[in-house]
Enzyme design. Structure first.
Site, PDB file in Angstrom:
ATOM      1  N   SER A 124      61.899  40.580  41.899  1.00 33.50           N
ATOM      2  CA  SER A 124      61.874  40.097  40.518  1.00 33.50           C
ATOM      3  C   SER A 124      63.171  40.442  39.810  1.00 33.50           C
ATOM      4  O   SER A 124      63.802  41.464  40.120  1.00 33.50           O
ATOM      5  CB  SER A 124      60.696  40.763  39.800  1.00 33.50           C
ATOM      6  OG  SER A 124      60.817  40.593  38.411  1.00 33.50           O
ATOM      7  N   TYR A 149      55.254  48.387  37.241  1.00 34.38           N
ATOM      8  CA  TYR A 149      55.362  47.147  38.019  1.00 34.38           C
ATOM      9  C   TYR A 149      56.800  46.945  38.498  1.00 34.38           C
ATOM     10  O   TYR A 149      57.052  46.735  39.688  1.00 34.38           O
ATOM     11  CB  TYR A 149      54.912  45.934  37.174  1.00 34.38           C
ATOM     12  CG  TYR A 149      55.352  44.620  37.779  1.00 34.38           C
ATOM     13  CD1 TYR A 149      54.775  44.153  38.952  1.00 34.38           C
ATOM     14  CD2 TYR A 149      56.395  43.877  37.212  1.00 34.38           C
ATOM     15  CE1 TYR A 149      55.205  42.966  39.539  1.00 34.38           C
ATOM     16  CE2 TYR A 149      56.831  42.695  37.790  1.00 34.38           C
ATOM     17  CZ  TYR A 149      56.235  42.245  38.950  1.00 34.38           C
ATOM     18  OH  TYR A 149      56.666  41.088  39.542  1.00 34.38           O
ATOM     19  N   LYS A 153      58.763  46.998  42.479  1.00 34.04           N
ATOM     20  CA  LYS A 153      59.669  46.008  43.092  1.00 34.04           C
ATOM     21  C   LYS A 153      60.972  46.682  43.514  1.00 34.04           C
ATOM     22  O   LYS A 153      61.508  46.422  44.597  1.00 34.04           O
ATOM     23  CB  LYS A 153      59.954  44.863  42.115  1.00 34.04           C
ATOM     24  CG  LYS A 153      58.736  44.018  41.782  1.00 34.04           C
ATOM     25  CD  LYS A 153      58.238  43.244  42.989  1.00 34.04           C
ATOM     26  CE  LYS A 153      56.976  42.459  42.691  1.00 34.04           C
ATOM     27  NZ  LYS A 153      56.352  41.888  43.888  1.00 34.04           N
TER      28      LYS A 153
HETATM   29  P1  NAD Z   1      49.427  35.963  41.630  1.00 37.48           P
HETATM   30  O1  NAD Z   1      48.695  37.138  41.073  1.00 37.48           O
HETATM   31  O2  NAD Z   1      49.033  34.606  41.176  1.00 37.48           O
HETATM   32  O3  NAD Z   1      49.372  35.994  43.232  1.00 37.48           O
HETATM   33  C1  NAD Z   1      49.324  37.192  43.959  1.00 37.48           C
HETATM   34  C2  NAD Z   1      48.250  37.031  45.029  1.00 37.48           C
HETATM   35  O4  NAD Z   1      48.199  38.243  45.804  1.00 37.48           O
HETATM   36  C3  NAD Z   1      46.851  36.784  44.442  1.00 37.48           C
HETATM   37  O5  NAD Z   1      46.262  35.673  45.077  1.00 37.48           O
HETATM   38  C4  NAD Z   1      46.102  38.080  44.766  1.00 37.48           C
HETATM   39  O6  NAD Z   1      44.724  37.858  44.980  1.00 37.48           O
HETATM   40  C5  NAD Z   1      46.827  38.552  46.023  1.00 37.48           C
HETATM   41  N1  NAD Z   1      46.738  40.003  46.253  1.00 37.48           N
HETATM   42  C6  NAD Z   1      47.035  40.997  45.389  1.00 37.48           C
HETATM   43  N2  NAD Z   1      46.809  42.194  45.965  1.00 37.48           N
HETATM   44  C7  NAD Z   1      46.355  41.947  47.224  1.00 37.48           C
HETATM   45  C8  NAD Z   1      45.942  42.761  48.309  1.00 37.48           C
HETATM   46  N3  NAD Z   1      45.916  44.108  48.204  1.00 37.48           N
HETATM   47  N4  NAD Z   1      45.555  42.180  49.457  1.00 37.48           N
HETATM   48  C9  NAD Z   1      45.553  40.822  49.574  1.00 37.48           C
HETATM   49  N5  NAD Z   1      45.929  39.981  48.579  1.00 37.48           N
HETATM   50  C10 NAD Z   1      46.318  40.550  47.416  1.00 37.48           C
HETATM   51  O7  NAD Z   1      50.988  36.226  41.328  1.00 37.48           O
HETATM   52  P2  NAD Z   1      52.219  35.216  41.448  1.00 37.48           P
HETATM   53  O8  NAD Z   1      52.667  34.889  40.065  1.00 37.48           O
HETATM   54  O9  NAD Z   1      51.922  34.128  42.402  1.00 37.48           O
HETATM   55  O10 NAD Z   1      53.301  36.206  42.054  1.00 37.48           O
HETATM   56  C11 NAD Z   1      53.496  36.335  43.458  1.00 37.48           C
HETATM   57  C12 NAD Z   1      54.486  37.449  43.711  1.00 37.48           C
HETATM   58  O11 NAD Z   1      55.698  37.175  43.002  1.00 37.48           O
HETATM   59  C13 NAD Z   1      54.019  38.827  43.238  1.00 37.48           C
HETATM   60  O12 NAD Z   1      54.449  39.795  44.165  1.00 37.48           O
HETATM   61  C14 NAD Z   1      54.740  38.994  41.917  1.00 37.48           C
HETATM   62  O13 NAD Z   1      54.950  40.334  41.593  1.00 37.48           O
HETATM   63  C15 NAD Z   1      56.056  38.280  42.198  1.00 37.48           C
HETATM   64  N6  NAD Z   1      56.719  37.805  40.978  1.00 37.48           N
HETATM   65  C16 NAD Z   1      56.029  36.987  40.102  1.00 37.48           C
HETATM   66  C17 NAD Z   1      56.649  36.571  38.934  1.00 37.48           C
HETATM   67  C18 NAD Z   1      55.885  35.716  37.932  1.00 37.48           C
HETATM   68  O14 NAD Z   1      56.330  35.625  36.777  1.00 37.48           O
HETATM   69  N7  NAD Z   1      54.807  35.065  38.294  1.00 37.48           N
HETATM   70  C19 NAD Z   1      57.959  36.954  38.645  1.00 37.48           C
HETATM   71  C20 NAD Z   1      58.636  37.770  39.568  1.00 37.48           C
HETATM   72  C21 NAD Z   1      57.997  38.186  40.738  1.00 37.48           C
END
Ligand code: NAD
Ligand code: UDP
Length: 336
Positions: A124, A149, A153
Site C-alpha cells: 500500500s 494496518y 504492510k
Molecule cells: P477485501 O477485504 O475486500 O479483501 C480481502 C479478502 O481477504 C477478503 O475476501 C477476506 O475475506 C480475505 N481474508 C482476510 N483475512 C483472511 C484470512 N485470514 N484467511 C483467508 N482469507 C482472508 O480487501 P481489498 O480492498 O480487496 O484489499 C485486498 C488487499 O489489498 C489487502 O491486503 C489490502 O490491505 C490491500 N490494499 C487495499 C487497498 C484498498 O484501498 N482497498 C489499498 C491498499 C492495499
C-alpha cells in the site's frame, strides 16, 4: 498457468480473478470470507463463464495450504488476504498483526515447502509514511507508518526482502496500491464495505443512493488547491490488470521489487464529490469537519517505474471511475 489468489473473494481480488480468467489463466481462490461473501464466487463465474478452484480456509492454517499445493501445480501466488481498515487496526492491533503477518508467514512457509517461489504481494501507499513528499517514488525510504494496518504492510515488505536475501530463487513483486475505486463495468462485482464506509468513495456513493445523509469532508484547510485532501484514485480494473503484468514479470526471472500502482494524478475530496454528482445526476450534501488524525494533505504516485519495468499504466480516468462506482452502488444498494 495456474495462479493461487488469496483473498480472491474480496474487492480487488474478485476483479483480479475476472481479468486473470479472461486472460486464460487457471485460478484457485483461497478465502475465509472474513470480509467478503460466497456470492462473489458466483458472480466471477457469471462474468467469465469459467469455473475455478475454491478453498474456504484461513490462511493462517498451514494444512489447507499444503492441500492446495498438493492438489494443484501452482505457478505463482497473488496474496490479497488481509484486514485493511485503518481505524479498526488502531482499536484491534493484535488482530491486525496476527491476521496480516500470520497469513503471510504461513503462506510463504507453505510456498517454500511446495517449491513455489513466485509471489505478488498487496502492499500500500501507506508504507511511505508521513515524511515523503508526493509524487511518491519506490526508491524513497519507507516506514514511519501511523497505524497498525500500515505497519503490517511495512513489516511484510521487510519480511519478504529478508526472505529473498536468504534465498534468491524467490521472485517477488510488492505492489503499492494507491486509492482503488470503481467497479467492473457490468455492475455485478464491486466494493462491499461492512457498516458505515471508512473510505471516501463508498461513503459518497452511499450518500448518493440515499443510505447516508451527507458526506463528512475531513478538513478544508490543507495546503492543497481547494484545501481538502488530495489522493491518487485508481480504477480497480486498472489495478487488477497491473497484477497480470506483475505475474508476467515474476515469471520471467528472480528478484524482489516494489511498484507503485497509481495514476500519478491527484484529486481533492471536493473534486471527487463533484465528479460523483455528475455521474449519478444527484446533488450531494456535505459538511466540512475537522481533519481526520493521521491524514496527509496529499498522496499521489510517480507510476513511471511500473510503466518502465512492467509495461503497465492506468488507462481509465476519473469520469469512468465514478460512473462505474455509481453503477455498482445503484444496482446493488445493499451490497451483495
Ligand atoms: P477485501 O477485504 O475486500 O479483501 C480481502 C479478502 O481477504 C477478503 O475476501 C477476506 O475475506 C480475505 N481474508 C482476510 N483475512 C483472511 C484470512 N485470514 N484467511 C483467508 N482469507 C482472508 O480487501 P481489498 O480492498 O480487496 O484489499 C485486498 C488487499 O489489498 C489487502 O491486503 C489490502 O490491505 C490491500 N490494499 C487495499 C487497498 C484498498 O484501498 N482497498 C489499498 C491498499 C492495499
Ligand atoms: N475523506 C473524507 N471523508 C470521508 C472519508 C475520507 O473527507 O468520509 C477524505 C480523507 O480525509 C482523505 C480522502 O478523503 O483526504 C481519501 O480518504 P480514504 O480514507 O478514502 O483514503 P486514504 O486516506 O486511506 O488514502
Amino acid at each position: 498457468m495456474k495462479i493461487l489468489v488469496t483473498g480472491g473473494a474480496g474487492y480487488i481480488g474478485s476483479h483480479t480473478c475476472v481479468e486473470l480468467i479472461n486472460a486464460g489463466y487457471e485460478v484457485v481462490i483461497a478465502d475465509n470470507f472474513l470480509n467478503s461473501c460466497p456470492v462473489v464466487l458466483d458472480r466471477i463465474k457469471e462474468l467469465t463463464g469459467r469455473d475455478f478452484g475454491f478453498y474456504e480456509c484461513d490462511l493462517r492454517d498451514r494444512a489447507p495450504l499444503d492441500k492446495i499445493f498438493a492438489e494443484h501445480k501452482i505457478d505463482a501466488v497473488i496474496h490479497f488476504a488481509g484486514l485493511k481498515a485503518v481505524g479498526e487496526s488502531v482499536e484491534k492491533p493484535l488482530e491486525y498483526y496476527d491476521n496480516n503477518l500470520g497469513c503471510t508467514l504461513t503462506l510463504c512457509e507453505a510456498m517454500r515447502a511446495a517449491n513455489c517461489k513466485r509471489l505478488v504481494f498487496s502492499s500500500s501507499a501507506t508504507v511511505y509514511g508521513m515524511n515523503n513528499p508526493s509524487p511518491l517514488r519506490e526508491d524513497m525510504p519507507i516506514g514511519g507508518t501511523t497505524n497498525p494496518y500500515g505497519t503490517t504492510k511495512y513489516m511484510i515488505e521487510l519480511i519478504l526482502r529478508d526472505l529473498y536475501a536468504s534465498d534468491n530463487t524467490w521472485s517477488i513483486a510488492l505492489l503499492r496500491y494507491f486509492n482503488p475505486i470503481g467497479a467492473h463495468k457490468s455492475g455485478r462485482i464491486g466494493e462491499n464495505p461492512n457498516g458505515i464506509p471508512n473510505n471516501l468513495m463508498p461513503y459518497i456513493t452511499q450518500v448518493a443512493v440515499g443510505k447516508l445523509p451527507y458526506i463528512n469532508v475531513f478538513g478544508n484547510d490543507y495546503d492543497t488547491p481547494d484545501g481538502t485532501g488530495v489522493r491518487d484514485y485508481i480504477h480497480v480494473v486498472d489495478l487488477a490488470l497491473g497484477h497480470l503484468k506483475a505475474v508476467e514479470k515474476i515469471m520471467s526471472g528472480t528478484g524482489i521489487d516494489a511498484y507503485n500502482l497509481g495514476t500519478g494524478k491527484g484529486y481533492s475530496v471536493l473534486e471527487m464529490i463533484r465528479s460523483l454528482e455528475k455521474a449519478s445526476g444527484k446533488k450531494l450534501n456535505y459538511k466540512i469537519m475537522g481533519r481526520r488524525p493521521g491524514d496527509l494533505a496529499s498522496c499521489y504516485s510517480d507510476p513511471s517505474k511500473a510503466l518502465r519495468e512492467l509495461g503497465w499504466r492506468a488507462e481509465r480516468g476519473l469520469e469512468e471511475m465514478c460512473e462505474d462506482s455509481w453503477r455498482w452502488q445503484s444496482m446493488n444498494p445493499e451490497g451483495y
